[in-house]
Design a protein around this motif. Structure first.
Motif, short mmCIF file in Angstrom:
data_model
loop_
_atom_site.label_atom_id
_atom_site.label_comp_id
_atom_site.label_asym_id
_atom_site.label_seq_id
_atom_site.Cartn_x
_atom_site.Cartn_y
_atom_site.Cartn_z
N MET A 1 0.83 -1.20 0.00
CA MET A 1 0.00 0.00 0.00
C MET A 1 0.86 1.24 0.00
O MET A 1 1.78 1.38 0.80
N LYS A 2 0.52 2.12 -0.90
CA LYS A 2 1.32 3.34 -1.05
C LYS A 2 0.78 4.42 -0.12
O LYS A 2 -0.42 4.55 0.07
N LEU A 3 1.71 5.17 0.45
CA LEU A 3 1.32 6.24 1.37
C LEU A 3 1.70 7.57 0.74
O LEU A 3 2.89 7.81 0.48
N ASN A 4 0.71 8.38 0.46
CA ASN A 4 0.97 9.69 -0.16
C ASN A 4 0.65 10.80 0.81
O ASN A 4 -0.45 10.84 1.36
N ILE A 5 1.59 11.70 0.97
CA ILE A 5 1.33 12.87 1.80
C ILE A 5 1.38 14.06 0.86
O ILE A 5 2.41 14.30 0.22
N THR A 6 0.26 14.78 0.73
CA THR A 6 0.24 15.87 -0.25
C THR A 6 -0.16 17.19 0.41
O THR A 6 -1.17 17.27 1.09
N ALA A 7 0.68 18.19 0.19
CA ALA A 7 0.44 19.57 0.64
C ALA A 7 -0.10 19.60 2.07
O ALA A 7 -1.06 20.28 2.38
N LEU A 8 0.54 18.82 2.94
CA LEU A 8 0.02 18.67 4.31
C LEU A 8 0.44 19.85 5.19
O LEU A 8 1.61 20.21 5.27
N CYS A 9 -0.57 20.44 5.84
CA CYS A 9 -0.31 21.44 6.87
C CYS A 9 -0.85 20.88 8.17
O CYS A 9 -1.98 20.40 8.21
N ALA A 10 -0.02 20.93 9.21
CA ALA A 10 -0.47 20.38 10.49
C ALA A 10 0.27 21.09 11.60
O ALA A 10 1.28 21.75 11.39
N GLY A 11 -0.25 20.95 12.79
CA GLY A 11 0.39 21.57 13.95
C GLY A 11 -0.61 21.71 15.06
O GLY A 11 -1.56 20.94 15.16
N TYR A 12 -0.37 22.72 15.90
CA TYR A 12 -1.17 22.85 17.11
C TYR A 12 -1.80 24.24 17.13
O TYR A 12 -1.44 25.10 17.91
N GLY A 13 -2.71 24.49 16.21
CA GLY A 13 -3.39 25.79 16.17
C GLY A 13 -2.74 26.72 15.16
O GLY A 13 -1.66 26.47 14.63
N ARG A 14 -3.47 27.80 14.91
CA ARG A 14 -3.09 28.74 13.86
C ARG A 14 -1.67 29.29 14.03
O ARG A 14 -0.91 29.45 13.08
N ASP A 15 -1.31 29.60 15.28
CA ASP A 15 -0.02 30.25 15.50
C ASP A 15 1.12 29.26 15.62
O ASP A 15 2.27 29.65 15.77
N ASN A 16 0.79 28.01 15.62
CA ASN A 16 1.84 27.02 15.87
C ASN A 16 1.80 25.93 14.80
O ASN A 16 1.61 24.77 15.09
N ARG A 17 1.92 26.36 13.57
CA ARG A 17 1.94 25.39 12.48
C ARG A 17 3.33 24.79 12.38
O ARG A 17 4.32 25.50 12.28
N VAL A 18 3.39 23.48 12.47
CA VAL A 18 4.69 22.81 12.52
C VAL A 18 5.06 22.26 11.16
O VAL A 18 6.25 22.13 10.83
N ILE A 19 4.05 21.94 10.35
CA ILE A 19 4.31 21.39 9.03
C ILE A 19 3.52 22.21 8.02
O ILE A 19 2.34 22.51 8.24
N ASP A 20 4.17 22.61 6.95
CA ASP A 20 3.54 23.54 6.02
C ASP A 20 3.68 23.02 4.59
O ASP A 20 4.78 22.96 4.06
N HIS A 21 2.58 22.62 3.99
CA HIS A 21 2.58 22.14 2.61
C HIS A 21 3.68 21.12 2.35
O HIS A 21 4.47 21.27 1.44
N LEU A 22 3.69 20.10 3.18
CA LEU A 22 4.72 19.07 3.05
C LEU A 22 4.20 17.97 2.13
O LEU A 22 3.04 17.55 2.23
N THR A 23 5.04 17.53 1.23
CA THR A 23 4.65 16.48 0.30
C THR A 23 5.70 15.37 0.33
O THR A 23 6.90 15.64 0.33
N LEU A 24 5.23 14.13 0.40
CA LEU A 24 6.15 12.98 0.48
C LEU A 24 5.40 11.74 0.02
O LEU A 24 4.23 11.56 0.36
#
Lengths: 273, 340
Positions: A1-24
């Motif tokens: 099974m292939k795992l695609n991560i596309t344009a992922l933004c994640a983190g802990y609230g608006r002011d604390n975005r830890v990952i920004d448009h990450l693709t893998l």
């Protein structure tokens, strides 16, 4: 099974975005290790892949379907997670812990099937814990305990395994033991493995690819030989390092100096200097 | 070293096989406690006479005492014991905190405040005592849950919010007691937990909660086992952690609120019964929950009976007896475990 991560933004609230448009893209059957400085977002990325954290935008797709949209019980049969911190009651035995790995396959009013028991046995054998099956997990050594938790994830019969710093708190021998086990699971069971490791030499030893995270994205992606260069290590970790290639063509790094102070000095330090 | 390890694991093994026997033993304990409490008191009939009195249709004084007074009080004790012990066991699991008890999610403070308001400020509405205590208990739990909510519930934040809200409500209770010093005596029974003069009305109030809560918690026991492993591990195994935790908190709040509104503040059962059973039967919730329910029922019936018979005609409230017997025994079990 292939795992695609596309344009992922994640983190802990608006002011604390830890990952920004990450693709893998994680290929089927590969071992990929996320590396990066403290706070770079490795663990956050792993948690978002494992649906422990919701993405702000973008997504993680397993087999073309967003992991946050999978029925969580069904996803647990495809993807298993070894958290960094976990706890077990004092009297829980190794076999009982591993049997919890069969939870995603449970059917109400039914006790465990032959297949359940066979999978638990196989997981115990692969992790060399068959002899310790009746021991309470709490009385095991750190390395044995980590193997017991890995055995639990194996009993889930996953295609994809996420490991969050599986070697932290272990001594050198047990670290190698875990790394060898990870290689074996990948070769013998065809598991796709995504993990976070702090020890670069261990990561280089067992990974097909390394993904170096900086500034909320994957800055470098490639084989250990491609990533383990003085320039890249300087960029990622702010260190000076020497790289030695061993007989087995695996690169090793020896840190020689940090590159002068912290990357982001605080105001206090600035004013005093 | 190896020898003790082997011994350890074989002892573990033995205990696993003993679990059905322990459950059977607890069932016998419940039955004995039940008949002991029916039997003891000013009126003492032989067991045979007692059974004949219960099953004969005639309306005698003896039958009134046994079936109209002792039986409902006894059943109330058993059902309240089931509710509180289950609530405590569930809460200790989801909070991963050994100090968790129904008090912790505000059930006692909220129920206490509801009861105090009715008994002291609005004594003319005495009939509202049970619903007020019930509503107060649930409202306090809800308040704590909402205060602790921040992109999900972390057990530790819930514990802290519980302590804070409970002391706030406790302060309000004390303030009310200060304003109405002449009525304090009336509230004492409720504050220590008492079963005196409980009738069929209380039984009818509490049994649906006891039954529903028991069934629900047994259905959720495997999920509780997984939840104990930690949030991340539970998600990995396919559990919807927030939803399951909310469901379990709601179940335990309903159980404890039902018990507290009928018997007063008896939260201590919810703390000690799960601990004792964990030492005896282990931490697998599929066995722990039924054993807690039975032990809670038996314990409350026994303590209430002792309260009735130690120094007649004075009746000691069950809460006092339970704390005086339960606490030392609990400490003894803890010490024995540490030295073993």
């Amino acid at each position: 099974m292939k795992l695609n991560i596309t344009a992922l933004c994640a983190g802990y609230g608006r002011d604390n975005r830890v990952i920004d448009h990450l693709t893998l893209t994680v290929e089927e059957g590969e071992i990929i290790t996320l590396i990066g400085a403290n706070g770079s977002g490795k663990s956050t990325l792993l948690k978002t892949i494992g649906r422990l954290l919701p993405p702000e935008s973008g997504g993680v797709y397993l087999d073309g379907r967003a992991v946050h949209d999978w029925p969580t019980g069904q996803l647990a049969r495809e993807m298993a997670i070894l958290p960094q911190l976990n706890s077990a009651p004092d009297d829980l035995s190794v076999a009982e812990l591993v049997a919890y790995g069969r939870y995603p396959y449970r059917q109400r009013w039914r006790s465990s099937s032959d297949h359940d028991r066979a999978m638990v046995r196989q997981a115990l054998q692969l992790t060399h814990l068959a002899a310790l099956r009746d021991r309470p997990v709490a009385t095991l050594s750190g390395g044995e305990r980590q193997r017991a938790w890995i055995a639990m994830t194996l009993a889930q019969e996953p295609q994809v395994l996420l490991l969050d710093e599986p070697t932290t708190f272990l001594d050198v021998c047990h670290q190698l033991e875990i790394i060898e086990l990870i290689g074996r699971m990948n070769r013998e069971l065809g598991l796709t493995i995504v993990m976070v490791l702090h020890d670069l030499n261990l990561a280089a030893r067992c990974s097909h690819r390394l993904a170096a995270i900086k500034d909320r994205r994957i800055r470098y992606l490639g084989s250990a030989a491609e990533i383990m260069t003085p320039e890249i290590l300087r960029d990622i970790f702010n260190i000076q390092a020497r790289i030695i290639t061993g007989d087995d063509d695996i690169p090793y790094f020896i840190p020689t100096a940090s590159c002068g102070g912290l990357p982001h000095p605080t105001h206090k330090q600035e004013s005093s200097s | 070293m190896t020898a003790t390890r082997v011994e350890n694991s074989s002892r573990q093994h033995d205990r696993r096989r003993l679990r059905p026997l322990i459950l059977l033993g607890l069932a016998i304990f419940v039955l004995l406690a039940f008949f002991f409490s029916l039997h003891q008191g000013v009126l003492q009939l032989s067991p045979g006479e007692m059974l004949r009195t219960i099953f004969s249709g005639e309306d005698s004084v003896n039958r009134q005492i046994i079936c109209g007074i002792r039986l409902p009080r006894n059943l109330t004790a058993a059902l309240a014991g089931i509710c509180l012990a289950l609530a405590g066991a569930i809460l200790q699991g989801i909070m991963r905190n050994p100090l968790a008890s129904p008090n912790l999610i505000g059930v006692s403070a909220g129920g206490g405040l509801g009861a105090v308001i009715v008994l002291i400020v609005l004594p003319q509405y005495y009939l509202l005592l049970v619903p007020a205590a019930f509503g107060g208990a649930l409202a306090a739990t809800l308040m704590i849950y909402l205060l602790a909510w921040k992109r999900g519930i972390q057990p530790m934040r819930l514990v802290l919010a519980g302590v804070a809200v409970s002391s706030l409500l406790g302060a309000i209770i004390n303030a009310l007691l200060l304003f109405y010093p002449d009525r304090v005596v009336g509230i004492l029974d409720f504050m220590v937990g008492s079963l005196s003069a409980r009738s069929w009305r209380q039984v009818h109030l509490i049994w649906p909660y006891a039954l529903g809560g028991t069934i629900l918690s047994l259905l959720l026991s495997r999920r509780l086992n997984i939840l104990v492993l930690g949030d991340a591990a539970a998600v990995g195994l396919g559990i919807r952690v927030e939803r399951t935790r909310l469901l379990l908190i709601a179940v335990s709040a309903l159980l404890a609120a039902a018990a507290v509104s009928v018997t007063g503040l008896l939260g201590f059962v919810g703390l000690i019964a799960p601990h004792m059973m964990r030492l005896i039967i282990g931490s697998d919730y599929r066995y722990l929950l039924p054993s807690c329910a039975m032990f809670g029922a038996g314990l409350l019936m026994t303590c209430d009976t002792l309260g009735r018979i130690v120094m007649p005609p004075v009746e000691l409230p069950v809460g006092i007896i339970m704390a005086m017997l339960g606490a030392p025994f609990f400490l003894y079990l803890l010490r024995r475990k540490n030295t073993a």
